[in-house]
Design a protein around this motif. Structure first.
Motif, PDB file in Angstrom:
ATOM      1  N   ALA A   1      39.960  41.838  43.648  1.00  0.00           N
ATOM      2  CA  ALA A   1      40.534  40.487  42.453  1.00  0.00           C
ATOM      3  C   ALA A   1      41.746  40.207  43.269  1.00  0.00           C
ATOM      4  O   ALA A   1      41.506  39.255  42.398  1.00  0.00           O
ATOM      5  CB  ALA A   1      40.261  41.695  41.314  1.00  0.00           C
ATOM      6  N   VAL A   2      42.495  41.043  43.559  1.00  0.00           N
ATOM      7  CA  VAL A   2      44.306  40.381  43.799  1.00  0.00           C
ATOM      8  C   VAL A   2      43.788  39.447  45.000  1.00  0.00           C
ATOM      9  O   VAL A   2      44.413  38.344  45.243  1.00  0.00           O
ATOM     10  CB  VAL A   2      45.366  40.532  44.224  1.00  0.00           C
ATOM     11  CG1 VAL A   2      45.521  41.474  42.331  1.00  0.00           C
ATOM     12  CG2 VAL A   2      44.429  41.697  44.335  1.00  0.00           C
ATOM     13  N   HIS A   3      42.324  39.544  45.626  1.00  0.00           N
ATOM     14  CA  HIS A   3      41.910  38.930  46.812  1.00  0.00           C
ATOM     15  C   HIS A   3      40.983  37.492  46.358  1.00  0.00           C
ATOM     16  O   HIS A   3      41.332  36.158  46.737  1.00  0.00           O
ATOM     17  CB  HIS A   3      41.625  39.520  47.625  1.00  0.00           C
ATOM     18  CG  HIS A   3      43.359  40.351  48.693  1.00  0.00           C
ATOM     19  ND1 HIS A   3      43.079  41.601  47.717  1.00  0.00           N
ATOM     20  CD2 HIS A   3      43.790  40.685  48.601  1.00  0.00           C
ATOM     21  CE1 HIS A   3      44.232  42.832  48.124  1.00  0.00           C
ATOM     22  NE2 HIS A   3      45.174  41.347  48.587  1.00  0.00           N
ATOM     23  N   PHE A   4      40.182  38.079  45.983  1.00  0.00           N
ATOM     24  CA  PHE A   4      38.766  37.441  45.551  1.00  0.00           C
ATOM     25  C   PHE A   4      38.938  36.797  44.815  1.00  0.00           C
ATOM     26  O   PHE A   4      37.914  36.042  44.122  1.00  0.00           O
ATOM     27  CB  PHE A   4      37.176  38.344  45.931  1.00  0.00           C
ATOM     28  CG  PHE A   4      37.133  38.531  47.504  1.00  0.00           C
ATOM     29  CD1 PHE A   4      36.923  37.839  48.017  1.00  0.00           C
ATOM     30  CD2 PHE A   4      37.902  40.026  48.024  1.00  0.00           C
ATOM     31  CE1 PHE A   4      36.230  38.350  49.546  1.00  0.00           C
ATOM     32  CE2 PHE A   4      37.876  40.105  49.867  1.00  0.00           C
ATOM     33  CZ  PHE A   4      37.006  39.278  50.181  1.00  0.00           C
TER      34      PHE A   4
ATOM     35  N   THR B   1      39.352  31.937  46.217  1.00  0.00           N
ATOM     36  CA  THR B   1      39.624  33.253  47.456  1.00  0.00           C
ATOM     37  C   THR B   1      41.229  32.276  47.886  1.00  0.00           C
ATOM     38  O   THR B   1      42.052  33.470  48.101  1.00  0.00           O
ATOM     39  CB  THR B   1      39.028  33.351  48.133  1.00  0.00           C
ATOM     40  OG1 THR B   1      38.071  34.193  47.243  1.00  0.00           O
ATOM     41  CG2 THR B   1      39.377  34.831  49.452  1.00  0.00           C
ATOM     42  N   VAL B   2      41.157  31.413  48.277  1.00  0.00           N
ATOM     43  CA  VAL B   2      42.254  30.654  48.947  1.00  0.00           C
ATOM     44  C   VAL B   2      43.635  30.491  48.471  1.00  0.00           C
ATOM     45  O   VAL B   2      44.838  30.811  48.605  1.00  0.00           O
ATOM     46  CB  VAL B   2      41.965  29.118  49.379  1.00  0.00           C
ATOM     47  CG1 VAL B   2      43.350  28.487  49.742  1.00  0.00           C
ATOM     48  CG2 VAL B   2      40.428  29.363  50.360  1.00  0.00           C
ATOM     49  N   ASP B   3      43.117  30.434  47.295  1.00  0.00           N
ATOM     50  CA  ASP B   3      44.535  30.392  46.289  1.00  0.00           C
ATOM     51  C   ASP B   3      45.247  31.334  45.471  1.00  0.00           C
ATOM     52  O   ASP B   3      46.654  32.154  46.170  1.00  0.00           O
ATOM     53  CB  ASP B   3      43.985  30.143  44.477  1.00  0.00           C
ATOM     54  CG  ASP B   3      45.083  29.955  43.585  1.00  0.00           C
ATOM     55  OD1 ASP B   3      46.475  28.514  43.859  1.00  0.00           O
ATOM     56  OD2 ASP B   3      45.288  31.079  42.896  1.00  0.00           O
ATOM     57  N   LEU B   4      44.487  32.568  46.507  1.00  0.00           N
ATOM     58  CA  LEU B   4      45.710  34.042  46.035  1.00  0.00           C
ATOM     59  C   LEU B   4      45.371  34.494  47.537  1.00  0.00           C
ATOM     60  O   LEU B   4      46.697  35.253  47.116  1.00  0.00           O
ATOM     61  CB  LEU B   4      44.210  35.072  45.534  1.00  0.00           C
ATOM     62  CG  LEU B   4      43.668  35.368  43.802  1.00  0.00           C
ATOM     63  CD1 LEU B   4      42.695  35.907  43.428  1.00  0.00           C
ATOM     64  CD2 LEU B   4      44.844  35.386  43.323  1.00  0.00           C
ATOM     65  N   ILE B   5      44.792  33.760  48.717  1.00  0.00           N
ATOM     66  CA  ILE B   5      45.376  34.875  49.391  1.00  0.00           C
ATOM     67  C   ILE B   5      46.120  34.286  50.718  1.00  0.00           C
ATOM     68  O   ILE B   5      47.608  34.320  51.240  1.00  0.00           O
ATOM     69  CB  ILE B   5      44.334  35.175  50.384  1.00  0.00           C
ATOM     70  CG1 ILE B   5      43.385  36.272  49.582  1.00  0.00           C
ATOM     71  CG2 ILE B   5      44.846  35.661  51.835  1.00  0.00           C
ATOM     72  CD1 ILE B   5      42.093  37.026  50.603  1.00  0.00           C
ATOM     73  N   ARG B   6      45.982  32.699  50.867  1.00  0.00           N
ATOM     74  CA  ARG B   6      47.256  31.739  51.300  1.00  0.00           C
ATOM     75  C   ARG B   6      47.226  31.837  52.968  1.00  0.00           C
ATOM     76  O   ARG B   6      47.756  31.233  53.440  1.00  0.00           O
ATOM     77  CB  ARG B   6      48.547  31.504  50.268  1.00  0.00           C
ATOM     78  CG  ARG B   6      47.608  31.595  48.748  1.00  0.00           C
ATOM     79  CD  ARG B   6      49.276  31.130  48.308  1.00  0.00           C
ATOM     80  NE  ARG B   6      49.492  29.821  47.308  1.00  0.00           N
ATOM     81  CZ  ARG B   6      48.963  29.142  47.075  1.00  0.00           C
ATOM     82  NH1 ARG B   6      48.327  29.283  46.174  1.00  0.00           N
ATOM     83  NH2 ARG B   6      48.652  27.959  46.953  1.00  0.00           N
ATOM     84  N   ASP B   7      47.161  33.297  53.071  1.00  0.00           N
ATOM     85  CA  ASP B   7      46.725  33.652  54.225  1.00  0.00           C
ATOM     86  C   ASP B   7      45.940  33.028  55.354  1.00  0.00           C
ATOM     87  O   ASP B   7      45.278  33.513  55.504  1.00  0.00           O
ATOM     88  CB  ASP B   7      48.168  34.594  55.449  1.00  0.00           C
ATOM     89  CG  ASP B   7      49.127  34.964  54.656  1.00  0.00           C
ATOM     90  OD1 ASP B   7      49.879  33.881  55.252  1.00  0.00           O
ATOM     91  OD2 ASP B   7      50.214  35.776  54.158  1.00  0.00           O
TER      92      ASP B   7
END
Lengths: 375, 375
Positions: free
Chosen positions: A280-283, A356-362
């Protein structure tokens, strides 16, 4: 899937956004062409990718005006050279100092829906800005009701009374298009939205108030072909698309331009699942409902990961079935599961790519190029 | 709510974690006392707060061992001086280089559930570490099934065969306690978990394998009083609690130690809602189901924001009803709505505090002290 022993991917140890530039650029080109054909302003929403690197792909094809969802994001893209930015979120007057600074550097467009905000802007803005009136055409989240002519007129008049506010017109987000999957539903909601906006515009112009129209959800902009009467479109998600959009019918599988590479950390053949590093901290916890099943993402297969342009393949039996904080539980057909090893990477197209982009960013391309979203 | 004109809060312009240190410290003290009374090791999970500053509150009362959910988080807390850390996530062999580096600095405890991982650890670990076997006692997410004695024995034996691996015992997370609200359900699941772990331990010890037991969900640890037979507890959420925990029955309203301050950006009295700056990129999309209604958070009222120690008040009619990317839609009784102004701050206790902290990361106390979670 990507083998643990594939050394060209050994730099990926954590959940990472795998972006396919050729597909994202094709998505941009297609939407841009549609805008040109209809002679509407193309003001793409950059909250989806949040990246100066990706924003260059828009600039390269002549895009000059953009949409963002926060003052901080506007600052980031102003620093990246964008000079005409709409913050498509009701003005947060606690950020007026930052807004004034921004408005001195770029053409800034804000949206309002309450007279109270207009009053404060009138008193405290130091330079002129463009103002759009948020209009509710059926989503029922926020905005002045499209058929409440008295309220529309009152707010437009109040805006025009303020020296620093330049009234642009009506702006809407038909977010309810996400709730009714199917191209026909998207098209119906789009036509209803356009018709309602047009009615509201006629009512304002009869009172002598010149009014542009701006709309923006990806389902509408993806399926509609005729934008007569509309001045501006603001889709965002279309740059990558995702599982929700695929289920809505906004795109085809071959338009999906982003997946998350997730390391396999455990296998449970008895349950038909593997555990991946990707939760959940990625998706986030958004999902697509597919035939009554909640899917947080869908597994992408195929050798497109080698950057040779082949299409990712999908099967409905291979999906992200649950997410907790860092764990993702992936359901897989036994045949696929049998081929997977601990340490392999699974590529998963998220249900909702913006979160998802907001969370992972890389970001990483299949070829190994890396860049980051702002933070 | 906090007025826009209250200058002691004018530093808050974006969604911000408002933490009440006195309540968080009381939550810590209570759990610690329970651990002491039961003579179990207290190894709190730091994925909830992710902050060196908050971790000092644990250190101050004598806590020396902690749990985290990723290798990166372990590095952060090792840098903050913690020397005994369990990474409660199946070993990700793509991070073995970082794991080796960490294991040279601190006492590192890892968890495994597949022989394949044990094999790779045996070959590539450079220093000894402690290993726990992930055990499934009913959550059905991951781990070796508690009553599959053959599998338990096979994996434990394989662990003990590796020179660098020091077998500690069985570790479980009874995550299904979140799915059945009510103190009685939590207690029943806890007792079942303890009984199953104990059975598995007996089976291992009959084969001569010394076995400790570690369990960790906040609902169990909050309601249970008797930890006979358990060696270690690893709750995390209890430091702040949240709406989900309140509905489960793990805590009372007066134990809620964290809320998010959200600027009011629009009012819609006709719909009984206000729009706040505070959406899915701040709260995530987890919710608590209350009498069939999805609530992403609940509004905290009362003057505790002044730091005078008073309790926040809650009413079920004032809650966060929907979140999109940056927008939060808050349902309010008309009387409350009538008192609110654009620019005021609403304090909202999130449905799931761990995900909210992970997203926002900026803490502020009512008195104005600020610190950040790692990033």
């Amino acid at each position: 899937m990507i083998s643990y022993t594939d050394t060209s991917w050994s730099d990926v140890s954590k959940p990472t956004l795998i972006i396919r530039p050729e597909l994202a650029k094709a998505n941009i080109a297609k939407m841009l062409e549609k805008a040109h054909k209809n002679k509407v302003r193309f003001r793409p929403h950059f909250k989806t990718h949040q990246s100066a690197h990706v924003s260059d792909w828009f600039r390269d094809v002549g895009v000059t005006a953009i949409t963002v969802s926060s003052v901080s994001m506007a600052q980031y893209f102003a620093d990246a050279g964008w000079t005409d930015i709409t913050i498509s979120f009701p003005v947060n007057i606690r950020e007026l100092e930052m807004i004034n600074k921004l408005a001195k550097r770029i053409t800034l467009n804000l949206i309002v829906e309450n007279p109270e905000t207009v009053q404060i802007l009138g008193q405290r803005l130091e330079v002129p800005i463009h103002i759009w009136m948020k209009t509710d055409t059926g989503y029922k989240r926020s905005g002045v009701q499209w058929d409440d002519t008295r309220a529309l007129l009152a707010l437009a008049t109040k805006i025009k009374e303020q020296r620093q506010l330049d009234f642009m017109g009506l702006l809407t987000h038909a977010g309810h298009s996400y709730k009714e999957p199917g191209r026909e539903n998207s098209l119906r909601i789009y036509e209803e939205t356009r018709s309602r906006l047009t009615t509201a515009k006629v009512n304002l112009e009869q009172a002598g108030i010149s009014t542009q129209l701006s709309l923006g959800d990806t389902p509408s902009c993806s399926v509609a072909e005729d934008f007569t009467g509309i001045d501006e479109i603001r889709p965002g998600n279309f740059v990558f698309y995702d599982l929700q959009q695929l289920m809505i019918g906004s795109c085809q599988a071959e338009n999906l331009a982003l997946a998350v590479a997730c390391p396999v950390v455990a296998k449970n053949p008895e349950r038909g699942t593997v555990i991946v590093y990707g939760g959940a901290v990625h998706f986030s916890k958004d999902f697509a409902e597919v035939d009554g099943t909640r899917k947080f993402g869908i597994v992408a297969q195929g050798d497109s990961t080698q950057g040779n342009g082949n299409t990712w393949l999908f099967q409905q039996e291979a999906y992200l079935a649950a997410v907790s904080q860092e764990h993702g539980t992936v359901k897989l057909p036994l045949e696929m599961l049998g081929q997977l090893h601990i340490g392999d990477l699974l590529l998963i197209v998220p249900a909702h790519v913006c979160l998802t982009v907001d969370l992972i960013r890389d970001y990483r391309t299949p070829a190994g190029e890396r860049f980051r979203a702002w933070s």
